[in-house]
Design an enzyme around this catalytic site. Sequence first.
Site, PDB file in Angstrom:
ATOM      1  N   ASP A  13       0.810  -1.225   0.000  1.00  0.00           N
ATOM      2  CA  ASP A  13       0.000   0.000   0.000  1.00  0.00           C
ATOM      3  C   ASP A  13       0.840   1.271   0.000  1.00  0.00           C
ATOM      4  OD1 ASP A  13      -2.242  -1.638   0.132  1.00  0.00           O
ATOM      5  OD2 ASP A  13      -2.225  -1.658   2.316  1.00  0.00           O
ATOM      6  N   GLU A  14       1.989   1.207  -0.628  1.00  0.00           N
ATOM      7  CA  GLU A  14       2.892   2.364  -0.677  1.00  0.00           C
ATOM      8  C   GLU A  14       2.445   3.379  -1.716  1.00  0.00           C
ATOM      9  OE1 GLU A  14       3.855  -0.772  -1.198  1.00  0.00           O
ATOM     10  OE2 GLU A  14       5.360  -1.366   0.268  1.00  0.00           O
ATOM     11  N   LYS A  16       1.810   2.012  -5.131  1.00  0.00           N
ATOM     12  CA  LYS A  16       2.343   1.421  -6.372  1.00  0.00           C
ATOM     13  C   LYS A  16       1.419   1.718  -7.557  1.00  0.00           C
ATOM     14  CE  LYS A  16       2.315  -2.567  -4.325  1.00  0.00           C
ATOM     15  NZ  LYS A  16       2.065  -2.175  -2.946  1.00  0.00           N
ATOM     16  N   GLY A  17       0.091   1.575  -7.303  1.00  0.00           N
ATOM     17  CA  GLY A  17      -0.875   1.793  -8.383  1.00  0.00           C
ATOM     18  C   GLY A  17      -0.742   3.180  -8.971  1.00  0.00           C
ATOM     19  N   ALA A  39      -4.092  -7.843  -3.599  1.00  0.00           N
ATOM     20  CA  ALA A  39      -3.604  -6.500  -3.929  1.00  0.00           C
ATOM     21  C   ALA A  39      -4.780  -5.555  -4.120  1.00  0.00           C
ATOM     22  CB  ALA A  39      -2.782  -6.552  -5.212  1.00  0.00           C
ATOM     23  N   GLY A  40      -4.561  -4.296  -3.781  1.00  0.00           N
ATOM     24  CA  GLY A  40      -5.556  -3.263  -4.059  1.00  0.00           C
ATOM     25  C   GLY A  40      -4.777  -2.030  -4.465  1.00  0.00           C
ATOM     26  N   HIS A  41      -4.792  -1.715  -5.744  1.00  0.00           N
ATOM     27  CA  HIS A  41      -4.000  -0.589  -6.263  1.00  0.00           C
ATOM     28  C   HIS A  41      -4.957   0.514  -6.705  1.00  0.00           C
ATOM     29  CE1 HIS A  41      -0.399  -3.476  -7.168  1.00  0.00           C
ATOM     30  NE2 HIS A  41      -0.782  -3.493  -5.919  1.00  0.00           N
ATOM     31  N   GLN A 224       1.936  -6.086  -3.156  1.00  0.00           N
ATOM     32  CA  GLN A 224       2.430  -6.167  -1.770  1.00  0.00           C
ATOM     33  C   GLN A 224       3.744  -5.386  -1.622  1.00  0.00           C
ATOM     34  OE1 GLN A 224       1.348  -9.577  -3.184  1.00  0.00           O
ATOM     35  NE2 GLN A 224      -0.577  -8.656  -2.652  1.00  0.00           N
ATOM     36  N   THR A 239       2.941 -12.587   2.948  1.00  0.00           N
ATOM     37  CA  THR A 239       2.076 -13.205   1.956  1.00  0.00           C
ATOM     38  C   THR A 239       2.788 -14.455   1.431  1.00  0.00           C
ATOM     39  OG1 THR A 239       0.641 -12.763   0.057  1.00  0.00           O
ATOM     40  CG2 THR A 239       2.882 -11.836  -0.051  1.00  0.00           C
ATOM     41  N   ARG A 303      -9.917  -2.773   6.185  1.00  0.00           N
ATOM     42  CA  ARG A 303      -9.377  -2.766   7.552  1.00  0.00           C
ATOM     43  C   ARG A 303      -8.551  -1.496   7.766  1.00  0.00           C
ATOM     44  NH1 ARG A 303      -6.130  -8.272   7.814  1.00  0.00           N
ATOM     45  NH2 ARG A 303      -5.838  -7.725   5.619  1.00  0.00           N
ATOM     46  N   LYS A 304      -8.548  -1.034   9.020  1.00  0.00           N
ATOM     47  CA  LYS A 304      -7.749   0.133   9.368  1.00  0.00           C
ATOM     48  C   LYS A 304      -6.270  -0.275   9.293  1.00  0.00           C
ATOM     49  CE  LYS A 304      -7.842   3.526  13.037  1.00  0.00           C
ATOM     50  NZ  LYS A 304      -8.328   3.910  14.316  1.00  0.00           N
ATOM     51  N   SER A 413       5.606  11.866  -4.660  1.00  0.00           N
ATOM     52  CA  SER A 413       4.172  12.005  -4.921  1.00  0.00           C
ATOM     53  C   SER A 413       3.550  12.869  -3.830  1.00  0.00           C
ATOM     54  CB  SER A 413       3.544  10.609  -4.934  1.00  0.00           C
ATOM     55  OG  SER A 413       2.151  10.691  -4.863  1.00  0.00           O
ATOM     56  N   THR A 414       2.709  13.828  -4.249  1.00  0.00           N
ATOM     57  CA  THR A 414       2.161  14.785  -3.283  1.00  0.00           C
ATOM     58  C   THR A 414       0.629  14.769  -3.189  1.00  0.00           C
ATOM     59  OG1 THR A 414       2.224  16.518  -4.963  1.00  0.00           O
ATOM     60  CG2 THR A 414       4.143  16.355  -3.502  1.00  0.00           C
TER      61      THR A 414
HETATM   62  P1  GDP Z   1      -0.762   0.283  -3.539  1.00  0.00           P
HETATM   63  O1  GDP Z   1      -1.368  -0.984  -3.032  1.00  0.00           O
HETATM   64  O2  GDP Z   1       0.699   0.346  -3.297  1.00  0.00           O
HETATM   65  O3  GDP Z   1      -1.108   0.561  -4.970  1.00  0.00           O
HETATM   66  O4  GDP Z   1      -1.412   1.457  -2.670  1.00  0.00           O
HETATM   67  P2  GDP Z   1      -2.969   1.627  -2.296  1.00  0.00           P
HETATM   68  O5  GDP Z   1      -3.685   2.129  -3.488  1.00  0.00           O
HETATM   69  O6  GDP Z   1      -3.499   0.414  -1.623  1.00  0.00           O
HETATM   70  O7  GDP Z   1      -2.853   2.707  -1.147  1.00  0.00           O
HETATM   71  C1  GDP Z   1      -2.282   3.950  -1.365  1.00  0.00           C
HETATM   72  C2  GDP Z   1      -3.344   5.036  -1.080  1.00  0.00           C
HETATM   73  O8  GDP Z   1      -2.719   6.290  -1.004  1.00  0.00           O
HETATM   74  C3  GDP Z   1      -4.400   5.139  -2.164  1.00  0.00           C
HETATM   75  O9  GDP Z   1      -5.599   5.558  -1.581  1.00  0.00           O
HETATM   76  C4  GDP Z   1      -3.844   6.257  -3.062  1.00  0.00           C
HETATM   77  O10 GDP Z   1      -4.859   6.959  -3.771  1.00  0.00           O
HETATM   78  C5  GDP Z   1      -3.205   7.142  -2.034  1.00  0.00           C
HETATM   79  N1  GDP Z   1      -2.034   7.899  -2.493  1.00  0.00           N
HETATM   80  C6  GDP Z   1      -1.068   7.537  -3.355  1.00  0.00           C
HETATM   81  N2  GDP Z   1      -0.109   8.497  -3.429  1.00  0.00           N
HETATM   82  C7  GDP Z   1      -0.491   9.485  -2.584  1.00  0.00           C
HETATM   83  C8  GDP Z   1       0.082  10.732  -2.190  1.00  0.00           C
HETATM   84  O11 GDP Z   1       1.163  11.114  -2.608  1.00  0.00           O
HETATM   85  N3  GDP Z   1      -0.607  11.466  -1.272  1.00  0.00           N
HETATM   86  C9  GDP Z   1      -1.790  11.065  -0.740  1.00  0.00           C
HETATM   87  N4  GDP Z   1      -2.398  11.835   0.153  1.00  0.00           N
HETATM   88  N5  GDP Z   1      -2.357   9.889  -1.092  1.00  0.00           N
HETATM   89  C10 GDP Z   1      -1.714   9.110  -1.985  1.00  0.00           C
HETATM   90  P1  IMO Z   2      -0.937  -4.206  -2.200  1.00  0.00           P
HETATM   91  O1  IMO Z   2      -0.518  -4.775  -3.525  1.00  0.00           O
HETATM   92  C1  IMO Z   2      -0.940  -4.545   2.136  1.00  0.00           C
HETATM   93  C2  IMO Z   2      -1.054  -8.599   3.803  1.00  0.00           C
HETATM   94  C3  IMO Z   2      -2.298  -9.025   4.557  1.00  0.00           C
HETATM   95  C4  IMO Z   2      -1.681  -9.979   5.574  1.00  0.00           C
HETATM   96  C5  IMO Z   2      -0.590 -10.662   4.765  1.00  0.00           C
HETATM   97  C6  IMO Z   2      -0.990 -12.018   4.199  1.00  0.00           C
HETATM   98  O2  IMO Z   2      -2.224  -3.478  -2.247  1.00  0.00           O
HETATM   99  O3  IMO Z   2       0.178  -3.438  -1.590  1.00  0.00           O
HETATM  100  P2  IMO Z   2      -2.540 -12.741   2.157  1.00  0.00           P
HETATM  101  O4  IMO Z   2      -4.014 -12.521   1.938  1.00  0.00           O
HETATM  102  O5  IMO Z   2      -1.670 -12.201   1.094  1.00  0.00           O
HETATM  103  O6  IMO Z   2      -2.230 -14.182   2.483  1.00  0.00           O
HETATM  104  O7  IMO Z   2      -2.234 -11.910   3.536  1.00  0.00           O
HETATM  105  O8  IMO Z   2      -0.274  -9.791   3.701  1.00  0.00           O
HETATM  106  N1  IMO Z   2      -1.285  -8.109   2.422  1.00  0.00           N
HETATM  107  C7  IMO Z   2      -1.199  -6.822   2.066  1.00  0.00           C
HETATM  108  N2  IMO Z   2      -0.987  -5.712   2.821  1.00  0.00           N
HETATM  109  N3  IMO Z   2      -1.060  -4.452   0.807  1.00  0.00           N
HETATM  110  C8  IMO Z   2      -1.244  -5.549   0.040  1.00  0.00           C
HETATM  111  O9  IMO Z   2      -1.239  -5.499  -1.301  1.00  0.00           O
HETATM  112  C9  IMO Z   2      -1.371  -6.806   0.675  1.00  0.00           C
HETATM  113  N4  IMO Z   2      -1.577  -8.062   0.246  1.00  0.00           N
HETATM  114  C10 IMO Z   2      -1.508  -8.846   1.313  1.00  0.00           C
HETATM  115  O10 IMO Z   2      -2.934  -7.926   5.171  1.00  0.00           O
HETATM  116  O11 IMO Z   2      -1.049  -9.238   6.583  1.00  0.00           O
HETATM  117 MG    MG Z   3      -2.910  -1.631  -1.798  1.00  0.00          MG
END
Ligand code: GDP
Ligand code: IMO
Ligand code: MG
Length: 430
Positions: A13-14, A16-17, A39-41, A224, A239, A303-304, A413-414
């Site tokens: 969740d850094e 990446k998407g 994954a959730g991007h 991930q 994972t 989840r939080k 990224s901002t």
């Molecule tokens: P991914 O799994 O690495 O693709 O990341 P996620 O999409 O799960 O989570 C990143 C969250 O941060 C998403 O809600 C994005 O829209 C948001 N996001 C990405 N870059 C930035 C940023 O530079 N600033 C802010 N405020 N949000 C961002």
């Molecule tokens: P993206 O691509 C954050 C975490 C789960 C759990 C562990 C194992 O969006 O960054 P799994 O269902 O893979 O067997 O769960 O890995 N996890 C992630 N946490 N971002 C993800 O993907 C994740 N995919 C799995 O929360 O701790």
């Molecule tokens: Mg994600």
Amino acid sequence: MNNVAVIGSQWGDEGKGKIVDWLSSEADIVVRFQGGHNAGHTLVIDGVTYKLRLLPSGIVRKNKISIIGNGVVIDPWALLDEIEEIRSKGVMIGIDNLIISESANLILPFHKEMDEIREDAAGKAKIGTTRRGIGPAYEDKIGRRSIRVMDLISEKNLDQRLETVLLHHNAIRKGLGKNIFKKDKLKEDLLKIAPKILKFSKPVWKKIYEFKKQKKKILFEGAQGILLDVDHGTYPFVTSSNTVASAAATGSGCGPNSINYVLGITKAYTTRVGEGPFPTELKDDIGEKLGTRGKEFGTVTSRKRRCGWFDGVLVRQTIKISGIDGIALTKLDVLDELDEIKICVAYEIDGKEIDYLPAAVEDQLKVKPIYKSYKGWKSKTKGIKKLDDLPPNAKIYIKELEKFIETKISSISTSPERNDTILIEDPFKS
Ligand code: GDP
Ligand code: IMO
Ligand code: MG
């Protein structure tokens, strides 16, 4: 030729998407190579939000080819739902812009059930998985009893493969006092959707080879993060796939020399979803503030996310493990209102200072972070697109961070929006 692998350098969740979508303006092909719909991007383009789980983040752009490689585990129903959902937002998805590897392994309903059975039975020892069946599906792959995309072609073959895999699952289910999983209904359901999946299926290794010969630019999109890698992460709270850059080669069928630049996506602080060690976790107001400002709720499970300070020790470690060439620093704007910002620069364990995270989970839970403090900038960075426009204290924080992790920050990224990104070094050109 320059192909780029984008991977997460923390616990996922850094952002990446967002970065893959932004960079894919330059790429011709975007390839997912591991993970599944855990994954959730998230992409935000002109105010419209797209949440991608299995589809590569290049899918929203016209004239790009998206590939789901052999290393991905595919829940076929989840994929078909996602295709429909994204199509409903006006994105064209067809055989001209989506290719699925014929060797990708399937996640089936009994995998999801096994994930849930085990998590529920584990009590306090649970991993906190996404309950999507990821772990059980990869176990069957390595156990050589899995069902792959290509198995959907023949009813006879599918029948045999299901017999084999269910023999294994039903033995465990019986042992745990669960009902037996029946083959015939599942086979029928799979054969019904088979044509919808098979139409996208191709030998991905061959396509990638052809694209490379045509000098197409390929972007490999990791899911991930390295701290969730099954070998290098905080095992067993990880994972079930390799999330490091080298997995891009095995997970798509090309050599490691096909990756010319590894871009590590790194949040300006740290988050984690699920259980497991997290040395810089903040269980206080600041942690809450980061979560609220950063909207830190899971894209997949809602989840939080747990929040904490930037862990320089961990990111420096994951950079080394994965050969990261440059960092895309995300969510800098989330720190805008803080008076003081901290970076973890070492750990203390049993009175001794160490400069890396030990491999044993017992030690990982024991380490105490040693911090260096920086003054906050207390002004808005949200939406800034030029390095020069950043407030002086933000520049100091970035420089210090860069120095500590010994790696260039190549973009910043901002905001969630595609174009709110500062480019310092183009990974396709360096
Ligand atoms: P991914 O799994 O690495 O693709 O990341 P996620 O999409 O799960 O989570 C990143 C969250 O941060 C998403 O809600 C994005 O829209 C948001 N996001 C990405 N870059 C930035 C940023 O530079 N600033 C802010 N405020 N949000 C961002
Ligand atoms: P993206 O691509 C954050 C975490 C789960 C759990 C562990 C194992 O969006 O960054 P799994 O269902 O893979 O067997 O769960 O890995 N996890 C992630 N946490 N971002 C993800 O993907 C994740 N995919 C799995 O929360 O701790
Ligand atoms: Mg994600």
